[in-house]
Write an enzyme that holds these catalytic residues in place. Structure first.
Site, mmCIF file in Angstrom:
data_model
loop_
_atom_site.group_PDB
_atom_site.id
_atom_site.type_symbol
_atom_site.label_atom_id
_atom_site.label_comp_id
_atom_site.label_asym_id
_atom_site.label_seq_id
_atom_site.Cartn_x
_atom_site.Cartn_y
_atom_site.Cartn_z
ATOM 1 C CE LYS A 105 -4.218 -2.045 1.608
ATOM 2 N NZ LYS A 105 -3.936 -3.433 1.996
HETATM 3 C C1 LIG Z 1 -4.558 -4.512 1.434
HETATM 4 C C2 LIG Z 1 -3.836 -5.776 1.365
HETATM 5 C C3 LIG Z 1 -4.250 -6.810 0.504
HETATM 6 C C4 LIG Z 1 -5.520 -6.721 -0.318
HETATM 7 O O1 LIG Z 1 -5.479 -5.745 -1.310
HETATM 8 P P1 LIG Z 1 -6.832 -5.253 -2.003
HETATM 9 O O2 LIG Z 1 -6.431 -4.164 -2.921
HETATM 10 O O3 LIG Z 1 -7.716 -4.771 -0.893
HETATM 11 O O4 LIG Z 1 -7.433 -6.421 -2.701
HETATM 12 C C5 LIG Z 1 -3.469 -7.948 0.435
HETATM 13 N N1 LIG Z 1 -2.356 -8.092 1.184
HETATM 14 C C6 LIG Z 1 -1.935 -7.128 2.020
HETATM 15 C C7 LIG Z 1 -0.703 -7.357 2.825
HETATM 16 C C8 LIG Z 1 -2.650 -5.928 2.136
HETATM 17 O O5 LIG Z 1 -2.213 -4.980 2.967
#
Ligand SMILES: *Cc1c(COP(=O)(O)O)cnc(C)c1O
Length: 456
Positions: free
Chosen positions: A111
């Site tokens: 993210k």
């Molecule tokens: C947010 C997140 C996901 C999922 O991503 P999305 O875009 O919500 O599908 C998967 N793995 C980790 C470690 C995350 O922080």
């Protein structure tokens, strides 16, 4: 570039509106009026670019007059200057798979890649708009940390992060709650992630409240996040220099995997996108059986995927229904009543681009154990599910997105291999620092009161 809402494609919006609002007033998600496909010669020229320049080229297509290409390039450069990898992401091998490591940013989850950029975009926007923006976001752990790191210390911006009390890993929590900057506020809600998300949604739809505080959101429906994430699909495929590879994507809110779909729509020759889920398997049931029906959220070892209704799925629904906003709005009503069964013809369209598999808790631990034993590689539980899904589908040419550093989830790795990974040096300090967060009831008015008390 102009934008519309998935629920009303008559009204047009600019990138800055889309960026600041996140969600359209009609409850729909923003999407660009059209998606331009790169031709072959453009693709060939993109292949030669560094990650920073590639990101600039791709993101610039969607930002319109929000900023110049030169300004964007500066922002991208600045956003990734504190990543531990010079090329932002890294590809490693794991047996027949390639692992695309996306966790080399400041808070150790993918993210950061979108969020650092968004933080600097806010700063750019506020240079010419004199006001204070209050960002409010719900998190199942990683979004909040990434958002806080991106916003902390920036002037004319406050950030309020709601996390479910006692339901995220202590490392995840500490990365958020040990931040000392005065514009950062952590709230632990007595409830689960969906409760947190509901509170944020209710605050947004209370227009009197949300306007009074210049409320803005950075959750995964924000279009800028999707675009920033499309970049690494291009980068990986260019690096591997091979057409028609598949990507296995650990999925929660369908944001990351939708970014892959966008890349494919832009002309990247991706074969399949694999939606890998944990026991919260609504997307697995939807894609394999057409059953988009939510159940109770279960707590798992991969908390960032403990989501039932995946907000970004609405964007796919829109495209599958020939860009009909009427049809999408109708379907979303069914989703709200928890009674959406995907029609066979629509499911056939979805299956051209997507496959799905789900891994339960036991399987997740087994995958971590096996890869540690055989390959000396420690996978975080989310990535393990991506690997598991690709294995179940017997895919060979497959890139698995590695979404978090294993040190963020010591419970899972302790359980699987009796070992936890150390935090990188620059994050060690969070383990012993004082934490600062407010525990509040699962009650929207309480949260509103708290926010008002902090900003007035
Ligand atoms: C947010 C997140 C996901 C999922 O991503 P999305 O875009 O919500 O599908 C998967 N793995 C980790 C470690 C995350 O922080």
């Amino acid at each position: 570039m102009e934008y519309i809402s998935t629920r009303n494609n008559n009204k047009k919006f600019s990138f800055s509106e889309v960026f600041l609002k996140g969600l359209a007033d009609d409850g729909g998600l923003f999407i660009p009026l059209s998606i331009k496909k790169f031709d072959e010669s453009k693709m060939n020229s993109l292949k030669k670019l560094s990650y920073i320049d590639l990101a600039t080229e791709i993101i610039y297509l969607y930002t319109g007059d929000f900023l110049s290409k030169k300004e964007l390039n500066e922002i991208v450069k600045k956003s990734y200057s504190n990543f531990r990898e010079k090329d932002v992401v890294k590809i490693v091998e794991l047996n027949q798979f390639k692992i695309l490591e996306l966790f080399h940013g400041p808070t150790l989850a993918f993210k950061d890649i979108a969020m650092q950029l968004i933080g600097n975009m806010y700063e750019h926007f506020l240079k010419s708009n004199y006001r204070t923006i209050n960002i409010v976001v719900a998190t199942s752990g990683d979004t909040g940390a990434a958002a806080i790191d991106a916003i902390k210390g920036k002037s004319n911006l406050n950030i309020f992060v709601l996390h479910p009390n006692n339901r995220i890993s202590s490392v995840q929590r500490k990365i958020m709650t040990t931040v000392e900057e005065k514009n950062v506020f952590n709230i632990a809600i007595d409830g689960n992630f969906d409760d947190c998300q509901n509170i944020v949604k209710q605050m947004f739809s209370d227009l009197e409240f949300s306007k009074s505080i210049n409320m803005s959101g950075v959750n995964s429906i924000n279009w800028a996040r999707i675009v920033a994430q499309a970049v690494y699909y291009f980068y990986a495929q260019f690096k591997l220099d091979k057409d028609n590879i598949s990507f296995s994507v650990p999925t929660g809110n369908f944001g990351d995997v939708f970014a892959g779909y966008l890349a494919k729509k832009m002309g990247l020759p991706i074969d399949k996108l694999i939606v890998a889920t944990n026991e919260n398997d609504i997307l697995y049931r939807a894609i394999t059986k057409g059953e988009y029906i939510s159940k109770e959220v279960r707590e798992t070892l991969s908390p960032s995927m403990d989501i039932q209704l995946a907000s970004n799925f609405e964007r796919l629904i829109y495209y599958v229904n020939n860009s009909s906003s009427e049809k999408t709005a109708e379907i979303m009503k069914k989703v709200k009543q928890n009674s959406y069964q995907i029609e066979k013809k629509d499911l056939d369209i979805i299956k051209k681009d997507f496959l799905s598999e789900s891994c339960n808790e036991k399987e997740t631990l087994e995958i971590i154990k096996k890869n540690y034993k055989e390959n000396d590689m420690v996978l975080d539980p989310h990535t393990a599910i991506g690997v598991g899904a690709a294995q179940k589908l017997s895919l060979n040419d497959c890139v698995v997105l590695s979404t978090a550093h294993p040190c963020k989830f010591p419970d899972a790795t302790n359980n699987a291999i009796n070992k936890h990974e150390k935090l990188p040096e620059e994050l060690q300090h969070v383990l012993n620092k004082n934490e600062n967060f407010q525990i509040l009831e699962n009650n929207t008015d309480e949260v509103k009161k708290f926010i008002k008390s902090k900003i007035l």
